[in-house]
Design an enzyme around this catalytic site. Structure first.
Site, PDB file in Angstrom:
ATOM      1  N   ASP A 195       0.861  -1.183   0.000  1.00 34.30           N
ATOM      2  CA  ASP A 195       0.000   0.000   0.000  1.00 34.30           C
ATOM      3  C   ASP A 195       0.892   1.227   0.000  1.00 34.30           C
ATOM      4  O   ASP A 195       1.646   1.462   0.956  1.00 34.30           O
ATOM      5  CB  ASP A 195      -0.895  -0.014   1.241  1.00 34.30           C
ATOM      6  N   GLU A 252      -1.776  -1.237  -3.963  1.00 34.33           N
ATOM      7  CA  GLU A 252      -2.855  -0.399  -3.439  1.00 34.33           C
ATOM      8  C   GLU A 252      -2.475   1.082  -3.431  1.00 34.33           C
ATOM      9  O   GLU A 252      -1.387   1.450  -2.984  1.00 34.33           O
ATOM     10  CB  GLU A 252      -3.195  -0.861  -2.021  1.00 34.33           C
ATOM     11  N   GLU A 295     -10.744   3.245  -0.813  1.00 33.39           N
ATOM     12  CA  GLU A 295     -11.053   3.571   0.578  1.00 33.39           C
ATOM     13  C   GLU A 295     -11.468   5.030   0.724  1.00 33.39           C
ATOM     14  O   GLU A 295     -12.076   5.401   1.729  1.00 33.39           O
ATOM     15  CB  GLU A 295      -9.878   3.256   1.493  1.00 33.39           C
ATOM     16  N   HIS A 302     -11.878  -1.902   3.535  1.00 31.05           N
ATOM     17  CA  HIS A 302     -10.809  -1.252   4.287  1.00 31.05           C
ATOM     18  C   HIS A 302     -11.051  -1.472   5.775  1.00 31.05           C
ATOM     19  O   HIS A 302     -12.175  -1.336   6.258  1.00 31.05           O
ATOM     20  CB  HIS A 302     -10.844   0.241   3.947  1.00 31.05           C
TER      21      HIS A 302
END
Length: 388
Positions: free
Chosen positions: A212, A238, A264, A314
């Site tokens: 991420d 991500e 998210e 998330h």
């Protein structure tokens, strides 16, 4: 059962704050800056806005509005904008009430951000109330269960200073039973590469490694990082770019062939629609305390399924948001996986008397009526900083 309408009597909000400096004698830097997105606004604690919807018969539904960076914001929005719209309305009319809340501000441009997070908290509470009144878990009201156990990955391996520390953190997650771990990146190809190689070597090829970037990169650098990920057998990429750079995300997906994950910070199905149409996303990550709650998340999942795209909620939030996510995931066919956040958080681990069981990389879905949780009033009182 009587057909008389059950009406909303009152809506209350509780702002909760669990400060890191009260958990640690010396707060570690990786906790204040766990991801690249916290370089500008450091993380000082864990936060949640608890929403309680009271029905005339005494039934109380509980939900969560996103608390970061200050729970007073969403609490004030619920108390001053949304509650006056809903008191006296049919407490079981979840879709109708969601539409009333959304339309109240959509024409004024408030169709994202704090307002949708406030809507999410009320919507979760309405579903919890509905399940309690009907004596059914929310996942059954949504048509489930499709599954009763949810595959999870541990998140995050934060931005630690030493690659060896990242490797040890990942190994600890594996020792806890996780079969997948997510690593925060965003410090450039050299540093990211050192940490990812250390993690990959430590956990071996049998454990999935996800990354991420929290929007740290622009397209060309994200492409170079993407090639590094492919060499390390890492597919999940991500938020590599700013979340609104949909053209860039589509191009990155084309260049690298990696699984591009975003969402998210997508607040409604309308945000997700554009990502899907442009081919900019492979997995959508709605946060149920942000994206309008349960009502809108099931719409997002249905829309994504039309493009053969999965959702992977998330995991940031308290125990309430976790229970809401578990209910939706139990009833959603196109589910990829769940982010089980493991940063220190008493609002996640102690707020509910009943914790979902975790075993062999999976969380069990609670089967009690509503969202299936009972708040620990002592924990609520300990972290309460305001009632609205």
């Amino acid at each position: 059962m009587s057909q008389q309408t059950l009406r909303i009597a009152k809506i209350e909000c509780l702002a909760l704050e669990a400060r890191f400096d009260e958990m640690f004698d010396e707060v570690p830097d990786w906790l204040v800056h766990p991801a690249s997105s916290h370089r500008v606004l450091p993380r000082r604690g864990q936060y949640a806005t608890v929403v309680r919807v009271y029905a005339e018969d005494g039934t109380v539904g509980v939900g969560e509005a996103y608390g970061l960076p200050a729970p007073q914001v969403t609490a004030t929005c619920v108390a001053t904008v949304l509650a006056p719209l809903l008191v006296g309305a049919d407490a079981l009319a979840t879709t109708a009430l969601w539409q009333r809340m959304y339309q109240a501000q959509a024409a004024g441009g408030h169709n994202r951000g704090f307002f949708l997070e406030a809507v999410a908290g009320v919507d979760q509470a309405l579903w919890d109330l509905r399940g309690k009144v009907l004596g059914q878990p929310v996942y059954r009201l949504l048509g489930g269960p499709v599954r009763e156990r949810i595959d999870c990955y541990a998140s995050p391996v934060p931005l630690l200073a030493d690659p060896a520390d990242s490797a040890r953190r990942a190994q600890a997650y594996v020792a806890d039973g996780f079969r997948a771990v997510k690593v925060k990146i965003g410090r450039g190809q050299r540093i990211d590469g050192a940490h990812l190689r250390a993690v990959r070597d430590a956990v071996g090829a049998g454990i999935d490694v996800l990354v991420d970037a929290n929007c740290a990169y622009q397209l060309d650098e994200a492409t170079r990082i993407g090639y590094l990920l492919r060499d390390l057998g890492i597919d999940w990429y991500e938020e590599p770019l700013p979340v609104d750079d949909l053209a860039g995300l589509a191009e990155l997906r084309r260049r690298t062939g990696l699984t591009i994950v975003n969402g998210e910070t997508h607040f409604t199905r309308f945000d997700v629609r554009d990502s899907l149409r442009l081919g900019a996303i492979d997995v959508v990550m709605p946060n149920l305390a942000r994206c309008g709650g349960i009502t809108e998340t099931i719409r997002i999942a249905a829309l994504a399924s039309a493009f053969h795209v999965d959702i992977a909620p998330h995991g940031v939030g308290s125990a309430i948001n976790m229970h809401a996510a578990l209910a939706v995931m139990a009833a959603t066919p196109n589910l990829r996986v769940y982010e089980y956040n493991r940063l220190p958080n008493p609002l996640r681990d102690a707020l509910s008397i009943d914790r979902p069981a975790f075993r062999d990389g999976q969380l069990s879905v609670p089967d009690r009526p509503g969202l299936g949780l009972r708040l620990d009033d002592g924990v609520v009182d300990r972290y309460l900083i305001g009632t609205y």
